[in-house]
Enzyme design. Structure first.
Site, PDB file in Angstrom:
ATOM      1  N   LEU A  14      74.975 -17.700   7.668  1.00 56.78           N
ATOM      2  CA  LEU A  14      74.704 -16.778   8.759  1.00 56.78           C
ATOM      3  C   LEU A  14      74.149 -17.510   9.963  1.00 56.78           C
ATOM      4  CD1 LEU A  14      72.864 -14.157   6.516  1.00 56.78           C
ATOM      5  CD2 LEU A  14      75.294 -14.359   6.938  1.00 56.78           C
ATOM      6  N   MET A  15      73.594 -18.683   9.629  1.00 55.74           N
ATOM      7  CA  MET A  15      72.856 -19.468  10.649  1.00 55.74           C
ATOM      8  C   MET A  15      73.832 -19.940  11.749  1.00 55.74           C
ATOM      9  SD  MET A  15      69.525 -20.464   9.774  1.00 55.74           S
ATOM     10  CE  MET A  15      69.057 -22.006  10.405  1.00 55.74           C
ATOM     11  N   GLY A 240      76.617 -23.221  18.393  1.00 56.71           N
ATOM     12  CA  GLY A 240      75.516 -23.165  17.439  1.00 56.71           C
ATOM     13  C   GLY A 240      74.929 -21.767  17.364  1.00 56.71           C
ATOM     14  N   GLU A 241      73.924 -21.614  16.522  1.00 56.83           N
ATOM     15  CA  GLU A 241      73.259 -20.330  16.325  1.00 56.83           C
ATOM     16  C   GLU A 241      72.045 -20.185  17.228  1.00 56.83           C
ATOM     17  OE1 GLU A 241      74.047 -19.361  11.626  1.00 56.83           O
ATOM     18  OE2 GLU A 241      72.181 -20.310  12.216  1.00 56.83           O
ATOM     19  N   LEU A 242      71.855 -19.001  17.762  1.00 59.19           N
ATOM     20  CA  LEU A 242      70.628 -18.657  18.471  1.00 59.19           C
ATOM     21  C   LEU A 242      69.606 -18.076  17.502  1.00 59.19           C
ATOM     22  CD1 LEU A 242      72.239 -16.975  21.603  1.00 59.19           C
ATOM     23  CD2 LEU A 242      71.183 -19.255  21.481  1.00 59.19           C
TER      24      LEU A 242
END
Length: 386
Positions: A14-15, A240-242
């Site tokens: 999920l990251m 990328g992930e926030l």
């Protein structure tokens, strides 16, 4: 690693102008054999002599190397990593030695998963590992790194060590109580991005002096699972992930000159054909070929961005993760959709050699690690995939 690793893998998921795509013949690109064992969430780097090293992740403490200059190319096993099995480390070659930074793992079978801040180095000449007498200023998991020169590496991004570790402590405490475990999971994911405090500080590690330096901050929020490349002193930090489950489509660009990082105008990855917006990618592959920056694969949650915009902090709740097979290219300053990979794939190792970008291992659309090695090459305006 038991139930904690299952929760970790679930949580980390999920990251990480259309040009033609062609499958190359043997005259166009290098063919490499599969890795001896499937590899996802591992790490890898290439030395100045054209030897690729990959390991960790689902390979446990194993490491392998392959010499691209040999006529008959085969993977060879090297000495096992002494720091324990871990995922999401970053590795680069400095002073002809392989440095490995951070990661996430378990110190023993009874302990919860935790972020590491240690550093190891490997000597190809001696085939030995050594723990470096240093720790990173922050825990390093979900971070990214690029080599600046023979002595320095730039490292940025990554999760907040304390918040991340606390999640797995709480999961372990819930044990078999599914109701309590679901409560922990919901409380962890149901927060705005700012509450995760992803690292936005840019660190420079100097291997010769064994020192760390603060080189400033990212121009916006910190990310985790970004891809990064360095070419001609220009850094590209890709998506990328926030926060867990929510990506960004932004690509940051910066110039490294006179030991200073200057941020330039950023850009956005375009939407995939047939989609209204680009969710952004985590765990993507990237590298340059003939001056074109190629970005492919990775994973996201279609609809999570809109949910978050609408005020739903647990933005990926109920959304199936989607592994991607699209490839994008930065051609003459503009991002373009280039075509599709052989299969959806993410969370592998990207290594560039000459004008070839090797995609080593990764996670397929079933969430399983793969051992395949493919490559991207630009030739005569076409993206060649082998």
């Amino acid at each position: 690693m038991g139930m904690q690793m299952k929760n970790f893998k679930k949580m980390m998921t999920l990251m990480a102008l259309c040009l033609s795509v062609a499958i190359t013949t043997s005259g166009y690109a290098t063919t490499l054999p599969d890795i001896p064992e499937p590899l996802k969430n591992g790490t890898g780097a290439i030395d100045n002599n054209g030897v690729i090293y990959v390991g960790l992740g689902t390979a446990g403490t194993s490491w392998y190397k392959i010499d691209l200059k040999k006529q008959h190319k085969d993977w060879e096993r090297i000495k096992s990593f002494p720091g324990g099995a871990r995922e999401q480390s970053v590795s680069v070659f400095l002073n002809d030695e392989l440095y490995v930074f951070g990661g996430v793992g378990k110190k023993n079978s009874e302990s919860p998963l935790q972020v590491y801040s240690d550093v190891y180095k490997y000597s190809p000449v001696k085939n030995t590992w050594q723990k470096v007498d240093t720790i990173s200023p922050v825990g390093l998991t979900g971070h990214t790194g690029v080599k600046l020169n023979e002595t320095m590496v730039l490292i940025t991004g990554g999760v907040n060590e304390h918040i991340f570790d606390k999640y797995f402590i709480d999961i372990a405490a819930a044990a078999a109580d599914e109701s309590e475990k679901n409560k922990v999971i919901y409380n962890y994911f149901n927060k705005p991005a700012k509450d995760y405090f992803f690292n936005k500080i840019v660190f420079i590690y100097n291997a010769k002096e064994n020192t760390w330096k603060n080189a400033g901050e990212l121009p916006d929020a910190g990310t985790a699972g970004s891809s990064s490349v360095m070419e001609n002193n220009f850094l590209m930090l890709i998506n990328g992930e926030l926060k867990p489950g929510l990506r960004t489509d932004v690509i940051y660009r910066a110039m490294w000159d006179n030991d200073k990082l200057t941020w330039l105008k950023n850009s956005q990855l375009p939407p995939s054909p047939g989609e209204q917006q680009q969710e952004g990618l985590a765990g993507a592959f990237s590298g340059y070929s003939h001056g074109v920056l190629l970005v492919g694969g990775g994973a996201n949650f279609p609809g999570a961005k809109q949910n978050y915009t609408n005020g739903k902090f647990y933005s990926h709740e109920g959304i199936n993760k989607k592994w991607r097979d699209e490839v994008y290219g930065l051609v003459n300053g503009h991002w373009q959709y280039m075509g599709k990979m052989k299969q959806p794939l993410g969370y592998g190792v990207s290594v560039s050699y000459g004008d070839e970008v090797f995609l080593i291992g990764g996670e397929n659309a079933k969430g399983k690690p793969v051992s395949s090695v493919t490559s991207f090459t630009m030739r005569d305006g076409n993206l060649l995939i082998k």
